[in-house]
Structures are given as C-alpha cells and as structure tokens.
Design a protein around this motif. Structure first.
Motif, PDB file in Angstrom:
ATOM      1  N   TYR A   1       0.833  -1.188   0.000  1.00 47.99           N
ATOM      2  CA  TYR A   1       0.000   0.000   0.000  1.00 47.99           C
ATOM      3  C   TYR A   1       0.878   1.253   0.000  1.00 47.99           C
ATOM      4  CZ  TYR A   1      -3.482  -3.382   1.553  1.00 47.99           C
ATOM      5  OH  TYR A   1      -4.300  -4.476   1.646  1.00 47.99           O
ATOM      6  N   SER A   2       0.563   2.174  -0.878  1.00 44.91           N
ATOM      7  CA  SER A   2       1.198   3.473  -0.928  1.00 44.91           C
ATOM      8  C   SER A   2       2.710   3.367  -1.099  1.00 44.91           C
ATOM      9  CB  SER A   2       0.812   4.272   0.328  1.00 44.91           C
ATOM     10  OG  SER A   2       1.203   5.607   0.198  1.00 44.91           O
ATOM     11  N   TYR A   3       3.450   4.341  -0.521  1.00 39.33           N
ATOM     12  CA  TYR A   3       4.865   4.500  -0.814  1.00 39.33           C
ATOM     13  C   TYR A   3       5.789   3.997   0.285  1.00 39.33           C
ATOM     14  CZ  TYR A   3       2.914   7.762  -4.237  1.00 39.33           C
ATOM     15  OH  TYR A   3       2.196   8.323  -5.260  1.00 39.33           O
ATOM     16  N   GLN A   4       5.228   3.573   1.423  1.00 39.50           N
ATOM     17  CA  GLN A   4       6.057   3.175   2.549  1.00 39.50           C
ATOM     18  C   GLN A   4       5.585   1.852   3.121  1.00 39.50           C
ATOM     19  OE1 GLN A   4       6.940   6.184   5.419  1.00 39.50           O
ATOM     20  NE2 GLN A   4       6.488   7.880   4.044  1.00 39.50           N
ATOM     21  N   PHE A   5       6.507   1.171   3.791  1.00 39.80           N
ATOM     22  CA  PHE A   5       6.198  -0.131   4.383  1.00 39.80           C
ATOM     23  C   PHE A   5       5.556   0.051   5.759  1.00 39.80           C
ATOM     24  CE2 PHE A   5       9.701  -1.303   1.436  1.00 39.80           C
ATOM     25  CZ  PHE A   5       9.044  -2.266   0.694  1.00 39.80           C
ATOM     26  N   SER A   6       4.281   0.528   5.734  1.00 34.79           N
ATOM     27  CA  SER A   6       3.474   0.668   6.953  1.00 34.79           C
ATOM     28  C   SER A   6       4.200   1.441   8.053  1.00 34.79           C
ATOM     29  CB  SER A   6       3.050  -0.715   7.472  1.00 34.79           C
ATOM     30  OG  SER A   6       2.227  -1.367   6.542  1.00 34.79           O
ATOM     31  N   TYR A   7       4.981   2.404   7.657  1.00 32.29           N
ATOM     32  CA  TYR A   7       5.688   3.256   8.614  1.00 32.29           C
ATOM     33  C   TYR A   7       4.675   3.996   9.487  1.00 32.29           C
ATOM     34  CZ  TYR A   7       9.467   6.344  10.137  1.00 32.29           C
ATOM     35  OH  TYR A   7      10.397   7.010  10.887  1.00 32.29           O
ATOM     36  N   PRO A   8       4.880   4.094  10.813  1.00 27.16           N
ATOM     37  CA  PRO A   8       6.101   3.819  11.560  1.00 27.16           C
ATOM     38  C   PRO A   8       6.192   2.440  12.201  1.00 27.16           C
ATOM     39  CG  PRO A   8       4.598   5.035  12.941  1.00 27.16           C
ATOM     40  CD  PRO A   8       3.897   4.844  11.630  1.00 27.16           C
ATOM     41  N   ASP A   9       5.361   1.487  11.793  1.00 25.85           N
ATOM     42  CA  ASP A   9       5.536   0.123  12.291  1.00 25.85           C
ATOM     43  C   ASP A   9       6.875  -0.424  11.820  1.00 25.85           C
ATOM     44  OD1 ASP A   9       3.010   0.333  13.323  1.00 25.85           O
ATOM     45  OD2 ASP A   9       2.054  -0.929  11.810  1.00 25.85           O
TER      46      ASP A   9
END
Length: 388
Positions: free
Chosen positions: A81-89
């Motif tokens: 999903y989107s541009y990041q790997f579920s940040y800040p997890d």
C-alpha cells in the motif's frame, strides 16, 4: 490496520497522484518505450536493500537505485500500500507486495521503512548488500522538524505555542522544554527524538546492544557530509559506472525554510538527540576506516572523476535548478510538505529522446518515480492505505 500518518497524508492527494501517473505514462509514450535499452552488465548487480532514513539525502540515493534497477530490469520490493512499508511500524515481510510471476526473488528494496533486520533477511536473498545513510544529527533534526512540523504531534504542539509568542520559532520553543511536548507512547512522535535511530529500529530513548547488529548487517553506511566519497564506495561495491552514480539533489527545501542555528540551539539539538549523536559518530568512524581501506589517494582521485562526470551530466540535463513548485508540471513537482516548500528542476529541451528519458529520470521526484516503476512492474496503480 493501524493508521499510518505519512502515507495517509500522501493519499489525501490521490487524485493528484493519479494525474502524475498519467503524466508519467504520457511521457513514456512520448519518448518511446525503449529509451533505456542498453547492453546488460556481464556481472549483474547483487540484490540491494537501502534503508531510506528521513532528511539525510536518502531520496537522492533512492533515485540512483531506481534508475539502476529500471536499467537492469530489476524486480523491486514495493509496499503493498502506498509509498512506505506501513511506517512507523517496524518492517515485516508481509508488508511487501507479491513477487511478480516472472521473478524468482526481489532485487532492490529502497522504500521508506523502519528497520527489522530479521524480517528483511526472510525476504531478500542471502547475498543482498545492505546500505543506509546518516547525516549530522543537528542538521538532520532541524530538517526533520522543519519538514514535519505539522505532522509530528510534538512539533505541532510547539508550533501552536510559538504562534502566541513574538520572535520565537517553533523549533526554539520545542527545544527549550522538549519533554513537555513529546509523548513517547504516541507512535506518530517517532521522528520527534533521535529520528535516525528510530528509522534504524532502535529504541529512541535508551542505549541498547543493537548497534553491533547494525554494524554486522550494513555493508556500507553512507555519510551525507561525505556524499561523493560514499557514492564512490557504493559504486565499487556494486560495480557501477560513473553515469550510474550521477545525481542531482532531490527533495531540497527552499532556503527560506532553513532555520539558522546558533550554538545554543545546536547544543540543545545534540542533547535531545544524544543517541543519534552517538550513532552518527560511531558510523562516521566506521566510514573513515572503510575509506582508508579503499585508499585515501585512490578515493580522492575517484571522487574527482565522479564529480567531473556528474557535472557534465548536470550541464547536459538541467536547464534550471531550485524551481518553485508553482512553476513545475505535475510530472516533476515534488510532493509538498505542509510546512516547507520543496524545490525541483527543469530539464533542457534540446535533447535526443534517449537523453530526455535519462535526464527526466535523473530529476524525477520520489513519488512519481515510485508510482511509475510500480505500474511498470505490476501493470496497475498503487493501492491507497486502507482507512480501517
């Protein structure tokens, strides 16, 4: 799924993002479908993981890896999903989109994440090269604060107080009593203290023994203040050509948004970000040792060659730098923070189609390039972060 603040904010502008994707597609049609055709290297580049830290020059390195991967037909490990790997997890292998049917493994992972070494090793091949980049903690924190003033709750609270006072910046208000604004239990405050340590998966409040794991994991920790030297070491490690290492600095703020720092402010930043100071100093020494192993005279010579090559490429490609966002088309307009102005580039027009393809990719902002490569790999647009 938990709410992910940055990704959610990006997708508030989903329509604009889709327009950018369409613009990228139009560009590709315009300049042809084989702009990047070249002979493949005899020795393929090994798989690479780049931990993209915040406000350290990491977008510039990411662009380099995007171009390298596109040229070599690499398979990117992209977020589901989107541009990041579920940040800040912390990173989990399950955050990665599916492996394309034509691929046996992922070659490059360089999207924003919070590090978890064991999860990465489950995903990536055993011969993967791990790299990241660190920057002087004072400059990093000033940039993080400026860029995320309204996104990090602790910073926003300080800004609200600063509005009620005269001649005091939000940064100075925050640094006078940071503990009064910062709630360590709020995950959205992750970048509010020791942001580089946070990105590296460390506890941002306490010293721990994870540094030895980081030293064992990362083959190269680049240093922003020695950026060209870092690129030479990276190029030697990945067996890259000078053209592969050419760059322009991406995601840069307007000078109007850069806060001048007096010695008192610098000291307060160092005190508040003491773990980042220790982290940076440690890996700066490691970097110096690697430079000595490479050979200092050889390094100086190769840096000079890199700069000369990069200057030629910039002269060929860039018509204008530090272009305000209002003067940029959707395709080449960087994503704008709520609190700062991010500048971009104009490409020269008297180029061949192949040159135009290369130069556009050189200056292409992170989100547009990410969206283009995702579509190219999967044949679909990226999915937004679920709202629940």
């Amino acid at each position: 799924m938990p709410h992910h603040w940055f990704a959610a904010k990006v997708w508030r502008y989903r329509v604009a993002g889709l327009m950018a994707i369409l613009a990228v597609t139009s560009l590709l049609i315009l300049v042809g479908t084989h702009l990047l055709q070249r002979s493949r290297k005899k020795t393929p580049t090994p798989p690479v993981v780049f931990l993209k830290t915040h406000k350290t020059g990491s977008s510039t390195v990411q662009n380099l890896l995007f171009r390298l991967g596109e040229k070599e037909g690499a398979t990117f490990a992209f977020p589901s999903y989107s541009y990041q790997f579920s940040y800040p997890d912390k990173f989990k292998a399950e955050f990665v989109d599916e492996l394309p049917k034509h691929s046996s493994h992922f070659d490059i992972l360089c999207s924003h994440m919070r590090l978890d070494v064991e999860e990465l090793k489950q995903l990536m091949p055993s011969n993967t090269i791990y790299i990241t980049i660190l920057r002087d903690p004072v400059q990093t924190f000033e940039s993080v604060f400026s860029y995320y003033t309204v996104s990090v709750p602790a910073f926003l609270s300080a800004k609200k107080v600063a509005v009620t006072t005269e001649y005091r910046s939000a940064l100075s208000v925050f640094l006078e009593s940071p503990e009064s604004f910062w709630d360590p239990e709020d995950p959205e405050n992750g970048l509010g203290k020791n942001p580089m340590s946070f990105d590296l998966g460390l506890d941002s409040q306490h010293w721990n023994t994870s540094w030895s794991v980081l030293q064992e994991t990362f083959h190269l920790v680049m240093i922003t203040e020695h950026f060209d030297e870092s690129l030479v070491l990276l190029g030697a490690m990945l067996k890259l050509e000078l053209e592969d290492l050419a760059y322009v600095r991406l995601n840069t703020r307007s000078s109007n948004n850069v806060s001048p720092l007096d010695e008192t402010t610098k000291a307060r930043i160092r005190a508040w970000n003491s773990l980042d100071v220790l982290l940076y100093d440690f890996f700066l020494q490691v970097f110096r040792e690697k430079s000595e192993q490479y050979g200092l005279e050889r390094l100086r010579r190769d840096v000079a060659q890199l700069r000369a090559s990069t200057d030629r490429i910039r002269w060929k490609c860039v018509a204008r730098k530090e272009v305000p966002p209002g003067e940029l088309e959707d395709l080449i307009r960087p994503w704008q923070s709520y609190s700062v102005t991010i500048l971009g580039y104009h490409v020269k027009t008297n180029l061949t189609k192949q040159e135009q393809g290369f130069c556009m990719r050189l200056i292409l902002p992170e989100l547009q390039y990410h969206a283009h490569l995702y579509f190219q790999q999967y044949g679909r647009v990226m999915r937004p972060v679920p709202t629940e």
